[in-house]
Design an enzyme around this catalytic site. Sequence first.
Site, short mmCIF file in Angstrom:
data_model
loop_
_atom_site.label_atom_id
_atom_site.label_comp_id
_atom_site.label_asym_id
_atom_site.label_seq_id
_atom_site.Cartn_x
_atom_site.Cartn_y
_atom_site.Cartn_z
N THR A 143 -34.13 22.70 7.58
CA THR A 143 -32.87 23.01 6.91
C THR A 143 -32.62 22.07 5.73
O THR A 143 -32.69 20.85 5.89
CB THR A 143 -31.71 22.85 7.92
OG1 THR A 143 -32.03 23.60 9.08
CG2 THR A 143 -30.41 23.34 7.33
N GLU A 144 -32.35 22.66 4.57
CA GLU A 144 -32.04 21.91 3.34
C GLU A 144 -33.16 20.94 2.97
O GLU A 144 -32.93 19.94 2.30
CB GLU A 144 -30.71 21.15 3.47
CG GLU A 144 -29.54 21.98 4.02
CD GLU A 144 -29.08 23.07 3.07
OE1 GLU A 144 -29.53 23.08 1.90
OE2 GLU A 144 -28.28 23.92 3.50
#
Lengths: 403, 434
Positions: A143-144
Amino acid sequence: MPSVCFYFQVHQPCRLRHYTVFDQDHRYFDGFKNKAICRKVANKCYLPTNRLILDLINQHEGRFKVAYSITGVLLEQLAEYAPEVLSTFDALARTGCVEFLSETYYHSLSFLYSREEFTEQILKHRRTIEKLFNYKTKVFRNTELIYSNDLVDAIESMGIFDGVLTEGADRILNGRSPNFIYNSPRNKRIKLLLKNYALSDDIAFRFSNRGWNEWPLMAGKFSDWVSRVNGNGYVVNLFMDYETFGEHQWKDTGIFDFMRHLPGEIMRNQDNNFKTPSEVIGSYPATDVIDVPGLISWADMERDLSAWLGNPMQSNALHEVYRMERNIKKTGDKELLADWRKLQTSDHFYYMCTKYFSDGDVHKYFNPYDSPYDSYINYMNVMGNLEKRCKKKLNIEAEQLEV
Amino acid sequence: MLGWEFPPFISGGLGTACYGLTKAMSKLGLEVAFVLPRAVSAGKESTHVKMKTPADINYSRLNLEEYEQELKNVKFKMIDSPLRPYETAESFKHEIEELIQAKQSRCNVTISSGGADVGQPGHYSGDMYSEIHRYAAAAVRLALQDDFDVIHAHDWMTYPAGIAVAAVTGRPLVVHVHSTEFDRSGEHVNQMIYDIERAGMHAANKIIAVSYLTRNIVISRYGITGDKVEVVYNGVERNGNGLNFGKSSIRKDEKIVLFLGRITMQKGPEYFLGAAKKVLEVMDNVKFVMAGSGDMMRKTVELAAQLGIGSKVLFTGFLRGEDVRRVYELADLYVMPSVSEPFGIAPLEALNHDIPVLISRQSGVSEVLTHVLKADFWDVNEIANKIVAVLKYPPLQMTLKEHGNFEVRKLKWEDAAEKCRMVYEQVVSSAVCV
């Protein structure tokens, strides 16, 4: 020699409805808003861009390739609100020129708080991708693009992945180029692909900026920049949100025309080609080690976690949600588990970010709330109700056991 | 500059604003002659709780000593008049009668302050409107003794004086709208006051509004063209170092939610109580403090009783100075549920005291503050929801304080004064051109 490796992040969170401390029901999510946004983004971005990518793959007879990471929360919403998008992704999958990446199903920050939950979400996502697109994922992105040495260890221990994608942040490269393949210090099997943020952001952020001295950006000019890497790198990793096409950069900026011409322009130079992340990993050796003891991400100028974990509200909300893990799982209640997991999506914490809030920038654009404070209050009210539900369920079971 | 209240004799934000503005102007080197009506018996407040009031301080002493340093370019001129802002015609009449009796018993009061000889205070006609015109006449006499470039009139009671002085001296007039009749009275406007406001705004060369909210009212309700109205936000005085060391030493078992302001229709006290009722449904250890007085005081006390939360709501009456500071120190949250608030300085002061703030969206100050909680004044449910959140989640309180206190430091009276100076320069230069 440079290969161009496109990876698109495809994600929409499941937004919460306005939920006050006085609300007692279990409807936490704003079905109406989520549907409206999903339909809007499908029409402006997913459908036209999928069509374009499919055309380009056909036109270049399989020499144009891309990779996608589609979150589980979005796949669920697409199935419900815009199933035609799923069939176009399926059409892309069947060309054989598309790679799907692994990530946490709920686009969560679980890596930071619970390795058990982290692994479960990755496996759930992997199963879903295999079921929908008949594709076994081999490369992971967190994530990210949150990353540290520990991430590689965790991913390696799962035994199913060959590579990890992350940000080519200056402070981890120390003057080296993001256009090579790297290893983490403790683990030589997993290869690292680093985002070339300069060239990626030229498309994702600066493309329509009329104040930028390179505006307007044409496909020819961009492919010249790519060709310049020749001799000083293996691969140019262009990582960006899929919503760049048609949503962040609107159609009238010319972003679709740019993309339509880009593969042809890039391949005009015989040395250049396109590769998926797995092909890159298969083709090139790792040249050096990159040591990342602390955490990095692809967000903002800071490339750190401050967009999700920058103030007391965010850290409190995150601790609260992961504190509930044991009890939620103890109930064995599928609905409860799904609700709890949807609350882990990183966007909820991003909305609570107070950084730059007064200046009104990119953070505000994606924020369904008027202020980070409203978002925290809403989130905590939902958490309060979820905890009550969970306790009630456990108490009932405990009583039944006693009887 | 024509005003009607100045610290320590204040009943609302106007006096605070005039003080902050003139002090900053003085720093910029602008010379200000501040004309004030001077009530014969100042400081008598209509509250049911007797507070410590500095009734024995008089202005002439104040000018000379206390204010000399920070307001060195400000001269004070007093006109003996019992004008008070936020007054209704009825309560005014009542007070005038009391005043006349008091005067008669004390024979004549001599006027010695400010050096302005405006003659004997005549006899009161007993209504506010003729009083305003008497103030205007006296202001004209004062003006003729002095030389100045711009007339700056604060709110409607001084507009007739502003118009008169402008007519006599030919100097440009700037009117400063801190509030309008629509803010104070909703749709039940007093026609006479409205007419005075309208006349003042039309006669003015430029209008300064304290927010875009107010600017919109000036344009839509008073028939003024947009190019004549400038927005100048109020500022806030920095007090203390913002660290509030003493604060943590106060131990209390109960949370305190604070309402501080006049208890009038404009300030939305009934919404505060409505929210309090809702909060108490889910939390118990909370007290709601209403600090202030006003014409809805009795009704509000009765409403609290009616809602069955009488024991949870404390009325302190009107607070000043040290008492205000103390009540801020005790509070966990400041709530301003104003129905219509042209600006609202009080939330800035609360932030200055490190108190998180919940304000109504129908306030000018919500245009400048981002690190605060906001709700529509009528949305009692949402106000309660946010109050509960602040009391329940310390990280929320912490983040609001941290960022709010930082943000409020950017709102300076110096900037407001600078903007006023620019308005002055505009009107002076255009007056010369004509």
